[in-house]
Design a protein around this motif. Structure first.
Motif, short mmCIF file in Angstrom:
data_model
loop_
_atom_site.label_atom_id
_atom_site.label_comp_id
_atom_site.label_asym_id
_atom_site.label_seq_id
_atom_site.Cartn_x
_atom_site.Cartn_y
_atom_site.Cartn_z
N THR A 111 14.92 -11.75 72.67
CA THR A 111 15.54 -12.64 71.68
C THR A 111 14.56 -13.70 71.20
N GLY A 112 13.78 -14.26 72.11
CA GLY A 112 12.84 -15.31 71.74
C GLY A 112 11.80 -14.84 70.74
N ALA A 113 11.32 -13.62 70.91
CA ALA A 113 10.32 -13.07 69.99
C ALA A 113 10.92 -12.85 68.61
N ILE A 114 12.16 -12.41 68.57
CA ILE A 114 12.83 -12.23 67.27
C ILE A 114 12.99 -13.59 66.60
N ALA A 115 13.37 -14.60 67.38
CA ALA A 115 13.51 -15.95 66.82
C ALA A 115 12.19 -16.46 66.26
N ASP A 116 11.09 -16.16 66.95
CA ASP A 116 9.77 -16.56 66.46
C ASP A 116 9.47 -15.90 65.11
N GLU A 117 9.84 -14.63 64.95
CA GLU A 117 9.64 -13.94 63.68
C GLU A 117 10.43 -14.63 62.56
N LEU A 118 11.67 -15.00 62.87
CA LEU A 118 12.51 -15.66 61.88
C LEU A 118 11.91 -17.01 61.49
N ALA A 119 11.41 -17.75 62.49
CA ALA A 119 10.83 -19.07 62.23
C ALA A 119 9.55 -18.95 61.41
N ALA A 120 8.78 -17.89 61.65
CA ALA A 120 7.53 -17.70 60.90
C ALA A 120 7.79 -17.47 59.42
N GLY A 121 8.97 -16.94 59.10
CA GLY A 121 9.28 -16.65 57.71
C GLY A 121 10.17 -17.66 57.04
N ASP A 122 10.59 -18.71 57.76
CA ASP A 122 11.52 -19.69 57.21
C ASP A 122 11.26 -21.06 57.84
N PRO A 123 10.76 -22.02 57.07
CA PRO A 123 10.44 -23.35 57.63
C PRO A 123 11.66 -24.12 58.14
N ALA A 124 12.86 -23.66 57.82
CA ALA A 124 14.07 -24.34 58.30
C ALA A 124 14.51 -23.82 59.67
N VAL A 125 13.83 -22.80 60.18
CA VAL A 125 14.18 -22.23 61.48
C VAL A 125 13.12 -22.60 62.50
N HIS A 126 13.56 -23.11 63.65
CA HIS A 126 12.66 -23.53 64.72
C HIS A 126 13.08 -22.86 66.02
N VAL A 127 12.16 -22.80 66.98
CA VAL A 127 12.45 -22.16 68.26
C VAL A 127 12.01 -23.06 69.40
N LEU A 128 12.89 -23.21 70.38
CA LEU A 128 12.57 -23.94 71.60
C LEU A 128 12.61 -22.93 72.74
N HIS A 129 11.43 -22.61 73.29
CA HIS A 129 11.36 -21.65 74.39
C HIS A 129 11.51 -22.39 75.72
N ARG A 130 12.48 -21.97 76.50
CA ARG A 130 12.74 -22.58 77.79
C ARG A 130 12.34 -21.62 78.91
N PRO A 131 12.03 -22.13 80.10
CA PRO A 131 11.43 -21.28 81.14
C PRO A 131 12.33 -20.20 81.72
N GLY A 132 13.63 -20.34 81.62
CA GLY A 132 14.54 -19.35 82.20
C GLY A 132 15.97 -19.75 82.00
N LYS A 133 16.89 -18.91 82.48
CA LYS A 133 18.31 -19.15 82.30
C LYS A 133 18.75 -20.33 83.15
N GLN A 134 19.13 -21.43 82.49
CA GLN A 134 19.53 -22.66 83.18
C GLN A 134 20.92 -23.13 82.78
N GLY A 135 21.60 -22.35 81.98
CA GLY A 135 22.96 -22.72 81.62
C GLY A 135 23.08 -23.29 80.23
N LEU A 136 24.28 -23.16 79.68
CA LEU A 136 24.56 -23.61 78.32
C LEU A 136 24.34 -25.11 78.16
#
Length: 255
Positions: free
Chosen positions: A50-75
């Motif tokens: 999912t994170g890699a797909i989000a990076d692709e979306l962000a690369a093509g749209d300046p309004a989309v950003h991605v925050l990569h977190r180290p692992g599953k830590q809860g909502l």
């Protein structure tokens, strides 16, 4: 970074864990429904990419950003990290939205319009005009009974304190002591609503249609429900005890 009328700059935070089937769809729907808002995908190192797909979306749209977190830590932890990022970037408001499509981006203008006259806006399934679609009967029963218990235990006049589609003005978040929150799932949402209510902020509810996810697996579990029940009981008991002590002190003999 553009602005929404009456609110200012808005960041929609979408936490993800294994949402590869949904993330492109939800981002496209948000961008179509509300072109004037930005998006932050907060991904908990999803093994499905999912994170890699989000990076692709962000690369093509300046309004989309991605925050990569180290692992599953809860909502709750994902949202708090997103709130911090949004505050640091100077956004005037932040929105919570699920990645699975259960929160319709097409209803986001309704929340933001209400935020123009409020501090916090909750998308509500249980006010007039709100509803759920394709939700199993047992899940709906748990949700309705849980919200009734929250109202009774905490004395909050909110019909849907457990819902996760909501908007906050960022100055409000600074008053809610987010660093002391350790709740997850339903309980995280109740905790934030409870804190906003106690601080005297203007909390509004607007009707939404909640639709059960069509792709992927729900993150809800019985442990999250038990956590919410225990903590709401604890908060309600504590609040009543504090109120009782104040009443006794106020009515007692002068010292």
């Amino acid at each position: 970074m553009s602005g929404y009328p009456g609110v200012g700059t808005v960041l929609v935070i979408i936490p993800t864990y294994n949402e590869a089937d949904n993330i492109r769809i939800i981002v496209e729907r948000v961008r179509t429904a509300t072109p004037d808002v930005d998006i932050l995908v907060a991904d908990d190192n999803s093994p499905d990419g999912t994170g890699a797909i989000a990076d692709e979306l962000a690369a093509g749209d300046p309004a989309v950003h991605v925050l990569h977190r180290p692992g599953k830590q809860g909502l709750g932890a994902a949202y708090i990290a997103g709130f911090g990022w949004g505050t640091e970037q100077g956004y005037d408001a932040v929105v919570e939205m699920d990645a699975d499509g259960s929160h319709a981006p097409e209803e986001l203008p309704k929340l933001l319009d209400a935020l123009a006259g409020a501090d916090v806006v909750l998308g509500s399934r249980y006010v007039k005009g709100g509803r759920t679609v394709n939700w199993p009967a047992h899940r709906q029963a748990i949700s309705r009974i849980g919200n009734l218990y929250v109202r009774l235990a905490l004395g909050m006049p909110l019909r849907d304190a457990t819902g996760g589609y909501r908007a906050y003005r960022t100055p409000v978040l600074g008053k809610l002591e987010l660093d002391t929150i350790a709740s997850h799932g339903y309980c995280f949402q109740v905790d934030l609503a409870w804190r906003a209510h106690r601080e005297g902020f203007r909390v509004a509810e607007v009707p939404i249609t909640f639709t059960e996810r069509e792709r992927g697996q729900s993150k809800m579990s019985s442990s999250i429900v038990r956590e919410a029940l225990w903590k709401v009981t604890l908060w309600g008991t504590s609040a009543r005890w504090v109120a009782l002590k104040r009443a006794v002190a106020g009515n007692g003999p002068a010292r």
